[in-house]
Motif scaffolding. Structure first.
Motif, short mmCIF file in Angstrom:
data_model
loop_
_atom_site.label_atom_id
_atom_site.label_comp_id
_atom_site.label_asym_id
_atom_site.label_seq_id
_atom_site.Cartn_x
_atom_site.Cartn_y
_atom_site.Cartn_z
N GLN A 376 0.72 -1.15 -0.07
CA GLN A 376 -0.39 0.16 -0.26
C GLN A 376 0.91 1.03 0.27
O GLN A 376 0.90 2.57 -0.59
N GLN A 377 2.05 1.52 1.03
CA GLN A 377 3.25 2.19 0.89
C GLN A 377 3.29 2.76 -0.32
O GLN A 377 3.68 3.88 -1.14
N ARG A 378 4.22 1.25 -0.95
CA ARG A 378 4.62 1.75 -2.59
C ARG A 378 3.86 1.93 -3.29
O ARG A 378 3.94 3.26 -3.58
N ARG A 379 2.37 1.33 -3.05
CA ARG A 379 1.60 1.96 -4.39
C ARG A 379 1.10 3.65 -3.70
O ARG A 379 0.96 4.28 -4.56
N MET A 380 0.99 4.41 -2.69
CA MET A 380 0.64 5.25 -2.62
C MET A 380 1.78 6.70 -3.31
O MET A 380 1.60 7.30 -4.02
N ILE A 381 2.78 5.70 -2.84
CA ILE A 381 4.08 7.00 -3.50
C ILE A 381 4.16 6.78 -4.48
O ILE A 381 4.11 8.17 -5.71
N GLU A 382 4.35 5.79 -5.37
CA GLU A 382 3.93 5.60 -7.05
C GLU A 382 3.06 6.49 -7.49
O GLU A 382 2.96 6.92 -9.06
N GLN A 383 1.49 6.51 -7.08
CA GLN A 383 0.57 7.37 -7.36
C GLN A 383 0.16 8.87 -7.31
O GLN A 383 -0.52 9.83 -6.88
N SER A 384 1.95 9.33 -6.27
CA SER A 384 1.72 10.80 -5.68
C SER A 384 1.90 11.33 -6.45
O SER A 384 2.72 11.45 -7.99
N PRO A 385 0.80 12.82 -6.37
CA PRO A 385 1.10 13.62 -7.33
C PRO A 385 2.19 14.89 -7.66
O PRO A 385 2.46 14.91 -8.30
N GLY A 386 3.38 14.79 -6.42
CA GLY A 386 4.27 15.57 -6.80
C GLY A 386 5.49 14.86 -7.58
O GLY A 386 5.30 14.38 -8.18
N ASP A 387 6.64 15.71 -7.91
CA ASP A 387 7.28 15.20 -9.10
C ASP A 387 8.22 14.28 -8.77
O ASP A 387 8.17 13.47 -7.17
N LEU A 388 9.44 13.69 -9.13
CA LEU A 388 10.12 12.66 -9.44
C LEU A 388 10.80 12.80 -8.27
O LEU A 388 10.97 11.67 -6.99
#
Length: 649
Positions: A376-388
């Motif tokens: 869940q945490q990895r997925r949330m990071i990948e879908q984060s609206p922030g930049d790289l």
């Protein structure tokens, strides 16, 4: 009134008069850094707050700020940060202005100061116009020692102009880590506090926090323009807290088992990531006899305030909350903090667990975490609206948290190391008390990664952990039949490990970055850049042995002996014949606090009650030297305490 600098205060002075006398004396000291200033500060400490001496860096911080210098203070929760600005506010001319992000707690902070005779007040949005005017007039008349304001109020130009019409002793910026844009508690209004340096260049400023890595420490210094400040960094170690992390199974029953077996009737905080989980967990605990209440930002503001008030004022309340709850909580007797979801960062975890055991008594920091948390945490990071760059920062926070969870070494060494502090194995965490075993998981990792390769390259398919484990363990399921995955060459090659062990393999590969979560939003697993090293045999993988015990065993059971455990924590170091008096004093304190409308710890901390119970004072003179018994509390409660002592065999 004549002041004896050696004694610090005139013999007949009230706490407020003593502070006024000392403030005047400080103004006349030619070298504020000499021994006289230290004597004055200690006199205030004893007469107003009831303590004999300072701890750690407190004396040095107080000397720095009282003399007009700036300070950056990193000190653990319960380390006594508040005295570092309260005493200088009493010694210096004017009013100490305290910037606090915690509107809901300002009343309790002010109540605690009023209880020891310090003239304190706050300005925030909860007050009506009459009350605001009363406080403003008191400030302008020089009748306040401390004034608490929220950062958003201080950002207002009208508030700044108002403050300019009075005399400011100092600015104290509490929870200073909120200025960090990469931090877990970032508050935009904190960025505007840099203006204090420009607008009031002669007024000393002190920034305080219990949570800061080296990077956050640097950011606080730069963003608040504290380049000339003296820095005080105390050890972040909280030796009374026992850190424990276990695999998540039936997490609510695991939590209930913890409460019943070790903390029945204790105050505690349970953290969860979602509002839904908060409400469901609170309902589950309440249905099983725990005095549990939910708290999250989606609840009515009035209900949140009442819930927080109950937690602070009543004994044995358990709050189930999102991270919206807790910053600045001064309740000293929180006996446990539990996380039923994986925290996003070590900073957040440290600050949240630090709310346990502020009184120095044995307390528990318990975390249950599992494979789904990592996915869940990895997925949330990948879908984060922030930049790289933002996603990489989030990933580094998570990696550090996972390293703490998966370590086979001392948790405390790992935790303190994250904040740049060295330590030795503590003997009071799960990995010290029951050292975990490790095993060579290279072959198991290769089997798992090979399954990902076969599905992706041969079938152009991606699946989550559950289906991969079914293939490895040859579990016939409708999905296996649908896709014909029993024809893969890896079918059944992992039958030697249980499902729980395989979930541990997946979790640890994700934690080590040897496996990745796809960004498709479904939690499917893909190879990472380093997976090839494992598949080729160039990299060996050591893994933590998974416990095979039932995760929820005993969770709904009886909890026999838990009251004894609670009593042991509450009356630690007390002789048997002192325990009845200690309990009687707690009953009196609870009733008094209810009448006064303040938390019990505002009356007296448990440590003071334990000392009273041990010494059985017979006169006001006997009470006078006790820790936490300042002059105002002696005058207010002394006779009542003596009556309880006399009435208890």
């Amino acid at each position: 009134m004549t002041l004896n600098l050696q004694a610090g205060v005139p013999a007949a002075a009230s706490p407020v008069e003593a502070a006024e006398a000392l403030r005047g004396a400080a103004a006349g000291v030619s070298d504020p850094g000499d021994a006289a200033l230290g004597a004055e500060a200690r006199a205030v400490l004893k007469r107003v707050f009831g303590y004999d001496d300072f701890r750690g860096d407190q004396a040095a911080v107080i000397e720095q700020v009282s003399a007009g210098g700036d300070a950056v203070v990193l000190m653990p929760t319960g380390g006594g940060k508040s005295l570092c600005y309260q005493i200088p506010s009493l010694l210096r001319e004017g009013t100490g202005v305290v910037v606090s992000p915690l509107i809901a707690l300002m009343q309790d902070q002010v109540d605690a100061l009023l209880a020891v005779g310090v003239r304190a007040a706050f300005l925030n949005s909860t007050q009506d116009s009459f009350e605001r005017t009363r406080v403003e007039n008191a400030y302008l008349a020089g009748e306040l020692d401390l004034l608490y304001v929220a950062p958003e109020r201080l950002a207002s130009e009208s508030t700044k102009r108002f403050l300019e019409n009075g005399t400011i002793a100092l600015f104290a910026i509490d929870e200073a880590h909120c200025v960090s844009q990469w931090g877990h508690d970032f508050r935009p209004d904190y960025l505007g506090l840099s203006e204090l340096a420009d607008r009031w260049p002669e007024v000393p400023r002190i920034a305080l926090t219990a949570t800061a890595t080296d990077a956050t420490h640097k950011e606080i210094t730069e963003r608040l323009k504290l380049g000339r400040a003296q820095h005080f960094v105390a050890s972040f170690d909280r030796p009374n807290i026992q850190y424990r992390i276990e695999n998540k199974g039936e997490v609510r029953r695991q939590l209930l088992s913890l409460i019943r077996s070790e903390h029945d009737g204790d105050a505690g905080i349970v953290y969860a990531l979602s509002r839904k989980t908060v409400e469901q967990t609170a309902q589950f605990l309440a249905a099983n006899g725990v005095n549990a209440l939910p708290y999250h930002a989606g609840l009515d503001a009035g209900l949140r305030a009442r819930t927080q008030s109950r937690f602070l004022r009543e004994d044995g309340v358990v709050i189930v909350a999102t991270i919206a709850f807790g910053m600045g909580i001064d309740k000293p007797d929180v006996r446990f903090v539990a996380h039923i979801d994986l925290p996003k960062s070590v900073e957040g975890y440290y600050q949240e667990t630090g709310r346990a055991g502020r009184d120095g008594m044995p307390s528990t920091a318990w975390l249950a975490y599992g494979l789904q948390d990592v996915v869940q945490q990895r997925r949330m990071i990948e879908q984060s609206p922030g930049d790289l760059s933002h996603r990489r920062k989030l990933s580094s926070h998570l990696d550090a948290m996972l390293a703490l969870c998966e370590t086979v070494d001392c948790r405390r060494v790992n935790l303190l190391g994250y904040f740049g502090q060295q330590s030795v194995p503590c003997g009071n965490c799960d990995t010290c008390l029951q050292p975990p075993q490790s095993w060579d998981g290279t072959v198991a990792a290769q089997k798992l990664l090979s399954t990902v390769v076969r599905l992706q390259r041969e079938r152009n398919q991606k699946f989550g952990a559950g289906h991969l484990i079914d293939i490895l363990r040859a579990n016939k399921t409708p999905r296996v039949d649908q896709y014909g995955h029993d024809e893969l060459t890896v079918w059944g090659v992992g039958s030697d490990l249980s499902e729980q062990q395989w979930r541990g393999v997946v979790r640890q590969l994700l934690a080590k970055g040897l496996l990745a979560v796809n960004d498709d939003g479904f939690g499917t697993l893909v190879l990472s850049p380093t997976s090839a090293d494992v598949l080729s045999g160039a990299l060996t993988v050591s893994m933590r042995t998974e416990s095979e015990r039932a995760s929820g065993a005993g969770g709904a059971g009886g909890g026999g002996g838990s009251r004894a455990a609670r009593a042991k924590a509450a009356v630690a170091d007390l002789p048997d014949d002192a325990i009845p008096l200690f309990e009687a004093l707690r009953v009196w304190r609870g009733a008094t606090a209810k009448v006064m409308g303040v938390p019990a710890y505002v009356i007296f901390h448990d440590a003071t009650l334990r000392e009273i119970a041990s010494r059985r004072p017979a006169s006001l003179a006997d009470l006078e030297g006790l820790s936490g018994m300042g002059q105002k509390k002696l005058d207010t409660y002394g006779e009542e305490v003596l009556a309880v002592v006399a009435a208890t065999p």
